[in-house]
Enzyme design. Sequence first.
Site, mmCIF file in Angstrom:
data_model
loop_
_atom_site.group_PDB
_atom_site.id
_atom_site.type_symbol
_atom_site.label_atom_id
_atom_site.label_comp_id
_atom_site.label_asym_id
_atom_site.label_seq_id
_atom_site.Cartn_x
_atom_site.Cartn_y
_atom_site.Cartn_z
ATOM 1 N N THR A 173 4.177 10.379 -4.885
ATOM 2 C CA THR A 173 4.938 10.480 -6.133
ATOM 3 C C THR A 173 4.418 11.692 -6.910
ATOM 4 O O THR A 173 3.276 12.126 -6.711
ATOM 5 C CB THR A 173 4.729 9.229 -7.004
ATOM 6 O OG1 THR A 173 3.338 9.167 -7.368
ATOM 7 C CG2 THR A 173 5.134 7.947 -6.279
ATOM 8 N N GLN A 211 28.666 31.174 -23.934
ATOM 9 C CA GLN A 211 27.237 31.465 -23.866
ATOM 10 C C GLN A 211 26.435 30.220 -23.448
ATOM 11 O O GLN A 211 25.424 30.330 -22.754
ATOM 12 C CB GLN A 211 26.760 31.950 -25.230
ATOM 13 C CG GLN A 211 25.482 32.730 -25.157
ATOM 14 C CD GLN A 211 25.105 33.326 -26.489
ATOM 15 O OE1 GLN A 211 25.211 32.668 -27.523
ATOM 16 N NE2 GLN A 211 24.681 34.575 -26.481
ATOM 17 N N ALA A 269 0.855 -1.194 0.000
ATOM 18 C CA ALA A 269 0.000 0.000 0.000
ATOM 19 C C ALA A 269 0.890 1.243 0.000
ATOM 20 O O ALA A 269 1.263 1.757 1.048
ATOM 21 C CB ALA A 269 -0.929 0.003 1.217
ATOM 22 N N ARG A 317 36.942 27.305 -13.629
ATOM 23 C CA ARG A 317 37.373 26.306 -14.608
ATOM 24 C C ARG A 317 37.696 26.970 -15.959
ATOM 25 O O ARG A 317 36.850 27.634 -16.549
ATOM 26 C CB ARG A 317 36.244 25.278 -14.788
ATOM 27 C CG ARG A 317 36.476 24.259 -15.881
ATOM 28 C CD ARG A 317 37.548 23.282 -15.504
ATOM 29 N NE ARG A 317 37.617 22.171 -16.461
ATOM 30 C CZ ARG A 317 38.635 21.338 -16.512
ATOM 31 N NH1 ARG A 317 39.662 21.477 -15.689
ATOM 32 N NH2 ARG A 317 38.634 20.348 -17.377
ATOM 33 N N GLU A 334 6.427 11.389 -0.113
ATOM 34 C CA GLU A 334 5.279 12.269 0.216
ATOM 35 C C GLU A 334 4.344 12.432 -0.975
ATOM 36 O O GLU A 334 3.853 13.528 -1.256
ATOM 37 C CB GLU A 334 5.744 13.601 0.797
ATOM 38 C CG GLU A 334 6.283 13.372 2.201
ATOM 39 C CD GLU A 334 6.108 14.526 3.156
ATOM 40 O OE1 GLU A 334 5.172 15.315 2.995
ATOM 41 O OE2 GLU A 334 6.917 14.605 4.077
HETATM 42 N N1 COS Z 1 -7.728 16.096 3.248
HETATM 43 C C1 COS Z 1 -8.702 15.516 3.992
HETATM 44 N N2 COS Z 1 -9.460 14.498 3.536
HETATM 45 C C2 COS Z 1 -9.217 14.055 2.287
HETATM 46 C C3 COS Z 1 -8.226 14.610 1.472
HETATM 47 C C4 COS Z 1 -7.469 15.678 1.986
HETATM 48 N N3 COS Z 1 -6.508 16.261 1.288
HETATM 49 N N4 COS Z 1 -8.221 13.964 0.282
HETATM 50 C C5 COS Z 1 -9.189 13.030 0.358
HETATM 51 N N5 COS Z 1 -9.783 13.082 1.573
HETATM 52 C C6 COS Z 1 -10.867 12.227 2.059
HETATM 53 C C7 COS Z 1 -11.975 12.131 1.050
HETATM 54 O O1 COS Z 1 -12.907 13.199 1.205
HETATM 55 C C8 COS Z 1 -12.577 10.793 1.393
HETATM 56 O O2 COS Z 1 -13.390 10.913 2.532
HETATM 57 P P1 COS Z 1 -14.984 10.664 2.467
HETATM 58 O O3 COS Z 1 -15.165 9.277 1.960
HETATM 59 O O4 COS Z 1 -15.429 10.852 3.870
HETATM 60 O O5 COS Z 1 -15.496 11.708 1.513
HETATM 61 C C9 COS Z 1 -11.386 9.959 1.834
HETATM 62 O O6 COS Z 1 -10.384 10.901 2.218
HETATM 63 C C10 COS Z 1 -10.862 9.081 0.744
HETATM 64 O O7 COS Z 1 -10.514 9.917 -0.337
HETATM 65 P P2 COS Z 1 -10.358 9.364 -1.818
HETATM 66 O O8 COS Z 1 -11.548 8.566 -2.187
HETATM 67 O O9 COS Z 1 -9.969 10.498 -2.674
HETATM 68 O O10 COS Z 1 -9.125 8.346 -1.614
HETATM 69 P P3 COS Z 1 -8.332 7.538 -2.711
HETATM 70 O O11 COS Z 1 -7.954 6.277 -2.043
HETATM 71 O O12 COS Z 1 -9.041 7.500 -4.015
HETATM 72 O O13 COS Z 1 -7.055 8.462 -3.023
HETATM 73 C C11 COS Z 1 -4.943 9.496 -2.594
HETATM 74 C C12 COS Z 1 -6.329 9.083 -2.083
HETATM 75 C C13 COS Z 1 -4.470 8.789 -3.835
HETATM 76 C C14 COS Z 1 -4.975 10.993 -2.849
HETATM 77 C C15 COS Z 1 -4.055 9.131 -1.394
HETATM 78 O O14 COS Z 1 -4.070 7.714 -1.197
HETATM 79 C C16 COS Z 1 -2.646 9.594 -1.535
HETATM 80 O O15 COS Z 1 -2.348 10.776 -1.335
HETATM 81 N N6 COS Z 1 -1.734 8.644 -1.835
HETATM 82 C C17 COS Z 1 -0.344 8.913 -1.788
HETATM 83 C C18 COS Z 1 0.126 8.573 -0.420
HETATM 84 C C19 COS Z 1 1.409 9.242 -0.120
HETATM 85 O O16 COS Z 1 1.587 10.425 -0.336
HETATM 86 N N7 COS Z 1 2.315 8.452 0.427
HETATM 87 C C20 COS Z 1 3.564 8.940 0.833
HETATM 88 C C21 COS Z 1 3.624 8.780 2.309
HETATM 89 S S1 COS Z 1 4.692 9.890 3.063
HETATM 90 S S2 COS Z 1 6.474 9.324 2.519
#
Ligand code: COS
Length: 389
Positions: free
Chosen positions: A375, A284, A135, A273, A373
Amino acid sequence: MGFNPDFEPFKLPEEYQELREAIRGLAERDIAPYAQDVDENERFPEEALKALNESGFNAIHVPEECGGQGADSLAAVIVIEEIARVCGSSSLIPAVNKLGTMGLILNGSEELKQEVLPDIANGELASYALTEREAGSDAAAMKTRAVREGDEWVINGSKCFITNGGRSSWYTVMAVTDPEAGARGISAFMVHKDDPGFRVGGLEHKLGIKGSPTAELYFEDCRVPASRMIGEEGTGFKTALQTLDHTRPTIGAQALGIAQGAFDQAVAYVKERKQFGKAIADFQNTQFMLADMKMKIDAARLMIYTAASNAERGVAEGGERLGLMAAGSKAFASDVAMEVTVDAVQLLGGYGFTRDFPVERMMRDAKITQIYEGTNQICRMVMGRQILG
Ligand code: COS
């Protein structure tokens, strides 16, 4: 409309300029001299941690009522940028301290904040544990499970790619509390390194940011008090994404600092250099490359500072969605960091490819900023969703 010289929307107020001078001085004196050794020996930047802890730059975002300085997001990105300018690994100390505590700051109870945040203000580290082996970008597909038993939650599962894992005392951990509820069945917890059943696993061997450990975490009947849940049950995924809305600009700041560091190295080198009887700065081609690098860095800086200021206003105004600017500034700045560091290596020629100069390290360190954080593809997806409503 006449130009008003006192209106300087794109000039930082004096206190931020003074902050930059202070952190740049510290970074050059106490962090830069060790950056190469930290990278070559894949060791934690102890000197940087000491200097940052002693000066209070380790976690300036921690609110004053929890023993911190309560500095705003713009101040935090300036600190991270200036450290990254000399050492990408060390810049992860303040950046990940913020990442590992932002969910708590946004949504945690006052008691939990008082339990955790003074430790971080006092120099201990915090990490953020969302990602699992299966995940990554699809964070909601996590399997780590938390089950309530009396006044405790019992956590089982594992997390991976945890920045500063093993060095941190506190971890913000997302786990499934209701497997039937999808993203709404995830909750966030603060886990302490001494909690029973918590164990740090192996470290990754990486291309860059080699001074910052990237670890696996294991939870084997790991018991935490119920009071360690951040906010309500089922709100953990929102807390995790809200956190990233605040901290993607900090990774953008890391990228920006790496780019600026490589640019500064390249400018100094091309003046010295000599080839074909003159400094290569006189060609340039060199000037055009430097001009392109500078344009990209300046644009990235504007985006990062805007996103950070936006995040601050978002908090003040009660949690408005900040994702568009946060994701965009991180993606843009990290793409800039990659391009600029590659160009810096090119300008240094054969020397740029050696470890005698820091630009090859900066090029390797830049790569992760396009990946972690979120991709840059996920960042663009977040932007697309918000643009289209
Ligand atoms: N702030 C608060 N809530 C948020 C939000 C945000 N920025 N973005 C989405 N949500 C909420 C949605 O409203 C939804 O809630 P409800 O069902 O109550 O409406 C819920 O979160 C799920 O959102 P969504 O359906 O958009 O989720 P997905 O699984 O489709 O997608 C992404 C979410 C892809 C945006 C998310 O999984 C993500 O950012 N992935 C990357 C993870 C990451 O950055 N990992 C690095 C870790 S740190 S090294």
